[in-house]
Design an enzyme around this catalytic site. Structure first.
Site, PDB file in Angstrom:
ATOM      1  N   ASN A  29       0.875  -1.169   0.000  1.00 39.21           N
ATOM      2  CA  ASN A  29       0.000   0.000   0.000  1.00 39.21           C
ATOM      3  C   ASN A  29       0.915   1.223   0.000  1.00 39.21           C
ATOM      4  O   ASN A  29       1.574   1.500   0.992  1.00 39.21           O
ATOM      5  CB  ASN A  29      -0.893  -0.019   1.245  1.00 39.21           C
ATOM      6  N   LYS A  81       0.098   4.316  -0.206  1.00 39.81           N
ATOM      7  CA  LYS A  81      -0.458   5.520   0.429  1.00 39.81           C
ATOM      8  C   LYS A  81      -0.225   6.730  -0.497  1.00 39.81           C
ATOM      9  O   LYS A  81      -0.328   6.581  -1.704  1.00 39.81           O
ATOM     10  CB  LYS A  81       0.137   5.691   1.825  1.00 39.81           C
ATOM     11  N   HIS A 109      -9.223   1.896   5.008  1.00 36.19           N
ATOM     12  CA  HIS A 109      -7.921   1.927   5.690  1.00 36.19           C
ATOM     13  C   HIS A 109      -8.022   2.847   6.910  1.00 36.19           C
ATOM     14  O   HIS A 109      -8.743   3.846   6.879  1.00 36.19           O
ATOM     15  CB  HIS A 109      -6.841   2.434   4.725  1.00 36.19           C
ATOM     16  N   GLU A 164      -6.223   5.066   7.978  1.00 36.49           N
ATOM     17  CA  GLU A 164      -5.931   6.480   7.706  1.00 36.49           C
ATOM     18  C   GLU A 164      -7.145   7.171   7.096  1.00 36.49           C
ATOM     19  O   GLU A 164      -7.377   8.366   7.309  1.00 36.49           O
ATOM     20  CB  GLU A 164      -4.693   6.597   6.794  1.00 36.49           C
ATOM     21  N   GLU A 184      -5.391  -4.457  10.606  1.00 36.80           N
ATOM     22  CA  GLU A 184      -4.258  -3.558  10.798  1.00 36.80           C
ATOM     23  C   GLU A 184      -4.447  -2.778  12.100  1.00 36.80           C
ATOM     24  O   GLU A 184      -5.190  -1.787  12.120  1.00 36.80           O
ATOM     25  CB  GLU A 184      -4.164  -2.564   9.640  1.00 36.80           C
ATOM     26  N   GLY A 208       3.165   2.035  10.532  1.00 33.38           N
ATOM     27  CA  GLY A 208       4.188   3.054  10.310  1.00 33.38           C
ATOM     28  C   GLY A 208       4.978   3.397  11.562  1.00 33.38           C
ATOM     29  O   GLY A 208       5.732   4.365  11.577  1.00 33.38           O
ATOM     30  N   SER A 252       3.739  -2.613  10.036  1.00 42.34           N
ATOM     31  CA  SER A 252       5.187  -2.827  10.161  1.00 42.34           C
ATOM     32  C   SER A 252       5.623  -4.227   9.741  1.00 42.34           C
ATOM     33  O   SER A 252       6.516  -4.812  10.356  1.00 42.34           O
ATOM     34  CB  SER A 252       5.648  -2.497  11.585  1.00 42.34           C
ATOM     35  N   GLY A 257       2.949  -1.347   4.124  1.00 41.89           N
ATOM     36  CA  GLY A 257       3.155   0.050   3.759  1.00 41.89           C
ATOM     37  C   GLY A 257       4.606   0.317   3.390  1.00 41.89           C
ATOM     38  O   GLY A 257       5.034   0.104   2.253  1.00 41.89           O
ATOM     39  N   GLY A 258       5.376   0.760   4.355  1.00 44.44           N
ATOM     40  CA  GLY A 258       6.751   1.215   4.124  1.00 44.44           C
ATOM     41  C   GLY A 258       7.599   0.252   3.305  1.00 44.44           C
ATOM     42  O   GLY A 258       8.304   0.665   2.374  1.00 44.44           O
TER      43      GLY A 258
HETATM   44  P1  13P Z   1       3.423  -0.037   7.488  1.00 46.04           P
HETATM   45  O1  13P Z   1       3.769  -1.376   6.892  1.00 46.04           O
HETATM   46  O2  13P Z   1       4.264   1.078   6.973  1.00 46.04           O
HETATM   47  O3  13P Z   1       3.351  -0.107   8.992  1.00 46.04           O
HETATM   48  O4  13P Z   1       1.932   0.309   6.985  1.00 46.04           O
HETATM   49  C1  13P Z   1       0.937  -0.622   7.160  1.00 46.04           C
HETATM   50  C2  13P Z   1      -0.267  -0.182   6.415  1.00 46.04           C
HETATM   51  O5  13P Z   1      -0.939   0.754   6.782  1.00 46.04           O
HETATM   52  C3  13P Z   1      -0.592  -0.902   5.171  1.00 46.04           C
HETATM   53  O6  13P Z   1      -1.865  -0.562   4.728  1.00 46.04           O
END
Ligand code: 13P
Length: 247
Positions: free
Chosen positions: A9, A11, A91, A93, A163, A169, A209, A230-231
């Protein structure tokens, strides 16, 4: 057997040029050990769909209305037109910064499924809810609220991503035990609503993470069928390392 499903993802990251570099870098390494994909910003969708062959491409959001006066929103038809087959819904966020509710996510899930786009429906508790011991009630309420009224046969094909907001993050991943236990109760809630066949078929991801060096541990758990990342999905090398970790 549920096929593993691993999605990145991005973002609000990556221009079209950067998306092209990513797909040019990873495509050759994609295996059939899992459904691999990445959720990308609206502006990079067309480039990504064209650049992807084995990878899948998801939008990060969609509106539930077919068209109309919703400035800044994008419809399912617009996604379909450019060949998008997946969408991330709800999500944390989006829930946190854009006030999305389970009812909104439910409306979005209905229209995406009707139009042949597969939703990845996100659930997860905040740090306060986690610390207050409310994970189970929060997550059960989100699962039932987001999936209410859907047809069980359709739910077999969707993906649910657990999640925990406190693990996104932050570098602070949920322990494997917490991730497994919560994914199990997500499945149990699906079982309560839709029955055994649907609960046994629906794929559940853990997200928060996830990195190349911890993904195998999560994937070894009974109720964790994949990851939403994410990252570690942003760089070609780390995404390649994730692909390599799925044996
Ligand atoms: P991270 O892997 O950066 O923690 O992000 C997780 C996420 O929100 C994936 O949708």
């Amino acid at each position: 057997m549920r096929k593993p499903i691993i999605f990145g993802n991005w973002k609000m990251n990556k221009t079209n040029a950067q998306a092209q570099v990513f797909f040019d870098g990873v495509e050759a390494f994609v295996t059939d050990k899992a459904d691999f994909g990445v959720a990308v910003p609206f502006t990079a969708l067309a480039t990504s769909v064209n650049a992807a062959s084995k990878m899948n491409v998801a939008a990060e959001n969609v509106h539930w209305a077919p068209n109309g006066a919703y400035t800044g929103e994008v419809s399912v038809e617009m996604l379909k037109e450019i060949g998008v087959k997946w969408v991330v819904l709800g999500h944390s966020e989006r829930r946190q910064y854009f006030n999305e509710t389970d009812a909104d996510i439910n409306k979005k899930a209905v229209v995406t499924i009707e139009n042949g786009i597969t939703p990845i429906v996100c659930v997860g508790e905040t740090l306060d809810e986690f610390e207050a011991g409310n994970t189970e009630s929060v997550v059960r309420t989100q699962v039932s609220g987001c999936l209410t009224g859907l047809n069980g046969e359709d739910v077999k094909n969707i993906v649910i991503a657990y999640e925990p907001v406190w693990a996104i993050g932050t570098g602070k991943s949920a322990t494997v035990e917490i991730a497994q236990n919560t994914c199990a109760l997500v499945r149990d809630e699906v079982r309560n609503i839709f029955g055994n066949d649907v609960a046994d078929a629906v794929r559940i991801q853990y997200g928060g993470s996830v990195k190349p060096d911890n993904i195998e541990e999560y994937m070894s758990q009974e109720d964790i069928d994949g990851a939403l990342i994410g990252g570690a999905s942003l760089e070609v090398d780390s995404f390649k390392a994730i692909i390599d970790a799925i044996k």
